[in-house]
Design a protein around this motif. Structure first.
Motif, short mmCIF file in Angstrom:
data_model
loop_
_atom_site.label_atom_id
_atom_site.label_comp_id
_atom_site.label_asym_id
_atom_site.label_seq_id
_atom_site.Cartn_x
_atom_site.Cartn_y
_atom_site.Cartn_z
N HIS A 4 0.68 -1.19 -0.18
CA HIS A 4 0.12 -0.20 -0.04
C HIS A 4 0.90 1.23 -0.07
CE1 HIS A 4 -3.32 2.45 0.55
NE2 HIS A 4 -2.99 3.02 1.71
N THR A 5 1.99 1.45 0.93
CA THR A 5 2.92 2.32 0.86
C THR A 5 3.45 2.63 -0.66
OG1 THR A 5 3.37 1.87 3.00
CG2 THR A 5 4.90 3.33 1.97
N GLN A 14 2.23 1.90 -3.53
CA GLN A 14 1.39 2.34 -4.51
C GLN A 14 1.18 3.97 -4.10
OE1 GLN A 14 -2.25 0.02 -3.87
NE2 GLN A 14 -1.49 -1.83 -5.01
N LEU A 15 1.03 4.19 -2.83
CA LEU A 15 0.97 5.68 -2.82
C LEU A 15 2.20 6.39 -3.13
CD1 LEU A 15 -0.60 5.64 0.90
CD2 LEU A 15 -1.76 6.23 -1.28
N VAL A 16 3.43 5.93 -2.79
CA VAL A 16 4.50 6.68 -3.21
C VAL A 16 4.78 6.83 -4.66
CG1 VAL A 16 7.20 6.77 -2.80
CG2 VAL A 16 5.92 6.38 -1.07
N LEU A 17 4.78 5.57 -5.19
CA LEU A 17 4.98 5.37 -6.91
C LEU A 17 3.83 5.92 -7.57
CD1 LEU A 17 7.17 2.36 -6.90
CD2 LEU A 17 8.05 4.63 -6.98
N GLN A 18 2.82 5.82 -6.99
CA GLN A 18 1.36 6.29 -7.65
C GLN A 18 1.32 5.09 -8.83
OE1 GLN A 18 1.29 10.24 -8.92
NE2 GLN A 18 1.17 10.95 -7.00
N LEU A 19 1.73 3.90 -8.43
CA LEU A 19 1.63 2.77 -9.24
C LEU A 19 1.09 1.63 -8.59
CD1 LEU A 19 3.05 1.65 -11.92
CD2 LEU A 19 4.70 0.76 -10.55
N THR A 20 0.10 0.99 -9.54
CA THR A 20 -0.65 -0.23 -8.92
C THR A 20 0.03 -1.29 -9.34
OG1 THR A 20 -2.81 0.97 -9.80
CG2 THR A 20 -2.95 -1.42 -9.12
N ASN A 76 3.52 -5.29 -13.45
CA ASN A 76 4.74 -4.18 -12.96
C ASN A 76 5.64 -5.14 -11.95
OD1 ASN A 76 3.33 -2.22 -14.12
ND2 ASN A 76 2.25 -1.76 -12.30
#
Length: 174
Positions: A6-7, A9-15, A20
């Protein structure tokens, strides 16, 4: 593990999808291979400069010495990045070359002196032997010449004996 995902995803703005994750794994593997290659290359260069080059200098000088050239001093290696042991070896090598050079000079002088010391009595013997060929020579003179030849041979024999004793003495102390 979910918190980490979850962290990310928030930092990289990547799902985080399987695609991936596969791409990240391939990039990580590529980075490991690239870093391994770079460090291997650095190690090869380091080894060339700090090990192979000093060893080559020492072996080249050793080959020259084996051919009789004792005037092959090796310059010490700079301390940067090299093992100080090479400089110890080089110091010992240079001292050995100097001593062998001195030894070679002494040997050459010794051979020259011995040759001279043997040549003189040989000349005396030869000249008196040639004089003995004279048919008009009286017996007293003939005996005198033979005595000179015998004395000269005795001196030569003593000289050769002393050389052999010197050789034995040198071999025992070495």
């Amino acid at each position: 593990q979910c918190k980490t995902a979850h962290t990310l995803q928030l930092v990289l703005q990547l799902t985080l999808t399987e695609e991936n994750i596969n791409m990240a794994a391939k990039l990580t593997f590529g980075n490991v291979v690239l870093l391994s290659f770079i460090f291997t290359l650095i190690d090869v260069v380091r080894r060339k400069l700090t090990v192979e080059r000093p060893v080559k200098r020492i072996t080249d000088a050793t080959e020259k010495m084996m051919q009789g050239d004792f005037s092959v001093p090796i310059q010490p290696i700079s301390r940067f990045g090299t093992d100080a042991t090479f400089n110890e070896i080089i110091d010992c090598f240079n001292k050995m070359a100097e001593e062998l050079s001195k030894s070679e000079i002494l040997k050459s002088e010794f051979i020259s002196n011995v040759s001279h010391e043997l040549k003189t009595p040989m000349s005396v013997i030869k000249s008196y032997c040639q004089a003995l060929r004279d048919k008009d020579l009286d017996d007293d003179t003939r005996r005198k010449y033979v005595g000179i030849i015998v004395d000269t041979c005795n001196r030569m024999s003593a000289l050769v004996g002393n050389i052999l004793k010197l050789n034995k003495l040198e071999n025992r102390t070495v």
